[in-house]
Write a protein that holds these residues in place. Structure first.
Motif, PDB file in Angstrom:
ATOM      1  N   SER A  28      21.197  35.656  39.643  1.00  0.00           N
ATOM      2  CA  SER A  28      21.677  36.815  38.426  1.00  0.00           C
ATOM      3  C   SER A  28      22.908  37.643  38.692  1.00  0.00           C
ATOM      4  O   SER A  28      23.753  38.433  37.146  1.00  0.00           O
ATOM      5  CB  SER A  28      20.508  37.909  38.990  1.00  0.00           C
ATOM      6  N   ILE A  29      24.190  37.370  39.200  1.00  0.00           N
ATOM      7  CA  ILE A  29      24.766  38.280  39.186  1.00  0.00           C
ATOM      8  C   ILE A  29      26.190  36.808  39.026  1.00  0.00           C
ATOM      9  O   ILE A  29      27.518  37.421  39.281  1.00  0.00           O
ATOM     10  CB  ILE A  29      25.365  38.570  40.685  1.00  0.00           C
ATOM     11  N   ALA A  34      28.996  35.694  31.016  1.00  0.00           N
ATOM     12  CA  ALA A  34      28.885  34.881  29.718  1.00  0.00           C
ATOM     13  C   ALA A  34      28.451  35.630  28.420  1.00  0.00           C
ATOM     14  O   ALA A  34      27.797  36.788  28.474  1.00  0.00           O
ATOM     15  CB  ALA A  34      27.879  34.380  30.819  1.00  0.00           C
ATOM     16  N   PRO A  35      27.893  34.256  27.851  1.00  0.00           N
ATOM     17  CA  PRO A  35      27.631  35.515  26.182  1.00  0.00           C
ATOM     18  C   PRO A  35      26.111  35.483  26.490  1.00  0.00           C
ATOM     19  O   PRO A  35      25.055  34.903  26.922  1.00  0.00           O
ATOM     20  CB  PRO A  35      27.594  34.008  25.157  1.00  0.00           C
ATOM     21  N   GLY A  36      25.455  36.943  25.811  1.00  0.00           N
ATOM     22  CA  GLY A  36      24.750  37.216  26.330  1.00  0.00           C
ATOM     23  C   GLY A  36      24.433  37.634  27.542  1.00  0.00           C
ATOM     24  O   GLY A  36      23.061  38.217  27.692  1.00  0.00           O
ATOM     25  N   SER A  37      25.386  37.898  28.111  1.00  0.00           N
ATOM     26  CA  SER A  37      24.634  38.759  29.508  1.00  0.00           C
ATOM     27  C   SER A  37      24.261  40.346  29.292  1.00  0.00           C
ATOM     28  O   SER A  37      25.076  40.820  28.517  1.00  0.00           O
ATOM     29  CB  SER A  37      25.894  38.068  30.903  1.00  0.00           C
ATOM     30  N   ARG A  38      23.923  40.557  30.852  1.00  0.00           N
ATOM     31  CA  ARG A  38      24.193  42.341  30.785  1.00  0.00           C
ATOM     32  C   ARG A  38      25.547  42.726  30.378  1.00  0.00           C
ATOM     33  O   ARG A  38      26.304  42.291  30.216  1.00  0.00           O
ATOM     34  CB  ARG A  38      23.405  43.190  32.178  1.00  0.00           C
ATOM     35  N   PRO A  39      25.166  44.532  30.188  1.00  0.00           N
ATOM     36  CA  PRO A  39      26.538  44.670  29.872  1.00  0.00           C
ATOM     37  C   PRO A  39      27.677  45.544  30.933  1.00  0.00           C
ATOM     38  O   PRO A  39      26.812  44.299  32.122  1.00  0.00           O
ATOM     39  CB  PRO A  39      25.779  46.307  29.741  1.00  0.00           C
ATOM     40  N   GLU A  40      28.822  46.065  30.355  1.00  0.00           N
ATOM     41  CA  GLU A  40      29.794  45.817  31.692  1.00  0.00           C
ATOM     42  C   GLU A  40      28.476  46.292  32.739  1.00  0.00           C
ATOM     43  O   GLU A  40      28.899  47.509  32.824  1.00  0.00           O
ATOM     44  CB  GLU A  40      31.053  46.850  31.292  1.00  0.00           C
ATOM     45  N   VAL A  41      29.375  46.432  33.943  1.00  0.00           N
ATOM     46  CA  VAL A  41      28.944  46.344  35.284  1.00  0.00           C
ATOM     47  C   VAL A  41      29.447  47.863  35.478  1.00  0.00           C
ATOM     48  O   VAL A  41      31.046  48.017  35.320  1.00  0.00           O
ATOM     49  CB  VAL A  41      29.260  45.381  36.224  1.00  0.00           C
TER      50      VAL A  41
END
Length: 67
Positions: A28-29, A34-41
């Motif tokens: 998960s982290i 990476a492409p298609g990953s979640r928005p900025e943390v």
């Protein structure tokens, strides 16, 4: 197999729990850019993730010292 691994009566219950935590962390982290990953943390979440990673590394050190 997963049901047996989560049985608290087994002597390796704690080890299996940490194994699953490491697997989840890697899945998960490990690569948030990476492409298609979640928005900025957010900075707060970043701190929490670093604390979690630090704890996992500490537990790894404990396990290695037992070998």
């Amino acid at each position: 197999m997963a049901d047996e691994a989560l049985d608290p009566e087994r002597p390796d219950f704690e080890r299996n729990g940490y194994r699953f935590l490491f697997m989840g962390a890697m899945t998960s982290i490990r690569n948030t850019h990476a492409p298609g990953s979640r928005p900025e943390v957010s900075p707060a979440e970043t701190f929490e993730l670093l604390a979690f990673a630090s704890h996992l590394m500490w537990r790894l050190g404990v396990a290695e010292s037992r070998l």
